[in-house]
Write a protein that holds these residues in place. Structure first.
Motif, PDB file in Angstrom:
ATOM      1  N   UNK A  98      19.433   9.598 -22.856  1.00  0.00           N
ATOM      2  CA  UNK A  98      18.947   9.542 -21.477  1.00  0.00           C
ATOM      3  C   UNK A  98      20.051  10.069 -20.566  1.00  0.00           C
ATOM      4  N   UNK A  99      19.771  11.190 -19.905  1.00  0.00           N
ATOM      5  CA  UNK A  99      20.736  11.816 -19.007  1.00  0.00           C
ATOM      6  C   UNK A  99      20.651  11.175 -17.620  1.00  0.00           C
ATOM      7  N   UNK A 100      21.760  11.187 -16.900  1.00  0.00           N
ATOM      8  CA  UNK A 100      21.814  10.645 -15.544  1.00  0.00           C
ATOM      9  C   UNK A 100      21.526  11.752 -14.529  1.00  0.00           C
ATOM     10  N   UNK A 101      20.641  11.486 -13.591  1.00  0.00           N
ATOM     11  CA  UNK A 101      20.334  12.444 -12.535  1.00  0.00           C
ATOM     12  C   UNK A 101      21.382  12.296 -11.426  1.00  0.00           C
ATOM     13  N   UNK A 102      22.071  13.384 -11.105  1.00  0.00           N
ATOM     14  CA  UNK A 102      23.085  13.342 -10.046  1.00  0.00           C
ATOM     15  C   UNK A 102      22.634  14.106  -8.804  1.00  0.00           C
ATOM     16  N   UNK A 103      21.584  14.914  -8.933  1.00  0.00           N
ATOM     17  CA  UNK A 103      21.008  15.600  -7.783  1.00  0.00           C
ATOM     18  C   UNK A 103      19.541  15.894  -8.083  1.00  0.00           C
ATOM     19  N   UNK A 104      18.675  15.622  -7.110  1.00  0.00           N
ATOM     20  CA  UNK A 104      17.259  15.965  -7.249  1.00  0.00           C
ATOM     21  C   UNK A 104      16.731  16.339  -5.876  1.00  0.00           C
ATOM     22  N   UNK A 105      16.644  17.639  -5.636  1.00  0.00           N
ATOM     23  CA  UNK A 105      16.102  18.164  -4.395  1.00  0.00           C
ATOM     24  C   UNK A 105      14.773  18.845  -4.703  1.00  0.00           C
ATOM     25  N   UNK A 106      14.179  19.473  -3.692  1.00  0.00           N
ATOM     26  CA  UNK A 106      12.856  20.063  -3.889  1.00  0.00           C
ATOM     27  C   UNK A 106      12.837  21.090  -5.017  1.00  0.00           C
ATOM     28  N   UNK A 107      13.849  21.966  -5.064  1.00  0.00           N
ATOM     29  CA  UNK A 107      13.833  23.063  -6.038  1.00  0.00           C
ATOM     30  C   UNK A 107      14.932  22.965  -7.085  1.00  0.00           C
TER      31      UNK A 107
END
Length: 306
Positions: A98-107
């Motif tokens: 399971x990877x950690x999300x460090x950025x999640x923007x629209x694109x």
């Protein structure tokens, strides 16, 4: 009570204009890539484990390590045999993490994962993968950082299944920017002889070849940009010349091509896997990358609809 989580973990959607992609938490895999609703990568249900390693991120080595054994500065290492039927370690250490999300923007979505020191891999690494959509398609950026106190060789690969929109795989033409092929033994799919130059035979895809009747689980080397180009480019096109281009930085000198006959919901499908090194590179040393303590590496590839 906790909410039920799909087999591939949380799903991270990104969009740009008419383009859409979905990336999984488990394995940081590309599960969906489409434009105007037309698929340009084979997909699967979020409750399925990725069939045939679809979309897998292959770090810190792609493909196979014979018997899971290799040496670091003369010290024997023993990896877990994750392909037990062939007695190999396969496709790195992060496919089921399971990877950690460090950025999640629209694109854009960026995920990090740690490769801790462990049996068979004594040097910790921090790796990331970023997926970005724009008008040209999908760009994927990998980084690897050595967090340990000694140098470590490694390789990076990825296991996408591109598709030429709604065309049947057997009607499509594959063209590869590769100059050599690596012979392997039939039983364990390990290198049997040094790479040989392509000679216009049945595994020569430099000028394009229709995929009907073609069976491959084959590593091609010598992948290089055309004169004046910045990137290595492989293409999969339908009879009208439309389809998908997989481009990659020149460090991705190798490409594994695998034809799957029973991809769920699709039947015949094809994986085009950019790799920085060939199968069993931890033993041969061919095209291995090396990170000194504290050093980082970056490499890119992407998918562009044609």
């Amino acid at each position: 009570m906790h909410d039920r989580v799909p087999a591939t973990g949380r799903q991270f959607e990104i969009t740009s204009g008419a383009s859409r992609a979905v990336v999984t938490e488990v394995g940081a895999a590309l599960r969906v890539f489409e434009v105007d609703g037309v698929p340009y990568a084979e997909s699967y249900d979020a409750d399925q484990l990725p069939p045939a390693a679809a979309g897998g991120v292959l770090v810190p080595w792609p493909n196979r390590v014979a018997d899971g054994r290799w040496r670091l500065e003369g010290e024997p290492q023993q990896l877990a045999l994750t392909e037990p039927a062939r007695h190999n370690a396969i496709h790195g250490l992060l496919r089921h993490t399971a990877w950690d999300v460090v950025e999640h923007a629209e694109s854009t979505v960026v995920l990090h994962a740690m490769v801790p020191a462990q049996p068979g891999w004594p040097v910790p690494l921090l790796t990331s993968i970023g997926y970005t959509l724009d008008a040209d398609g999908l760009t994927v950026t990998h980084t690897v950082e050595n967090l340990g106190s000694r140098a470590i060789p490694f390789g990076v690969g990825v296991h996408p299944f591109p598709r030429a929109g709604n065309a049947e795989t057997d009607d499509c033409t594959l063209q590869l920017a590769a100059a050599t092929v690596l012979p392997v033994d039939a039983e364990r799919l390990l290198p049997a002889r040094p790479p040989r130059a392509l000679q216009g035979d049945e595994v020569d895809f430099r000028t394009g070849r229709r995929l009907a009747g073609v069976l491959l689980d084959t590593a091609f080397g010598g992948a290089a940009p055309a004169p004046g180009d910045e990137f290595v480019r492989h293409t999969l096109t339908d009879p009208g010349g439309h389809g998908i281009q997989l481009w990659a930085d020149p460090v991705f000198r190798w490409v594994q091509v695998y034809t799957a006959d029973e991809f769920p919901g699709r039947g015949r499908a094809i994986a085009i896997e950019p790799m920085t090194c060939p199968p069993d590179a931890l033993n041969s040393g061919v095209d291995l990358l090396v990170l000194q303590p504290g050093e980082s590496w970056l490499g890119r590839w992407g998918l562009t609809p044609l």
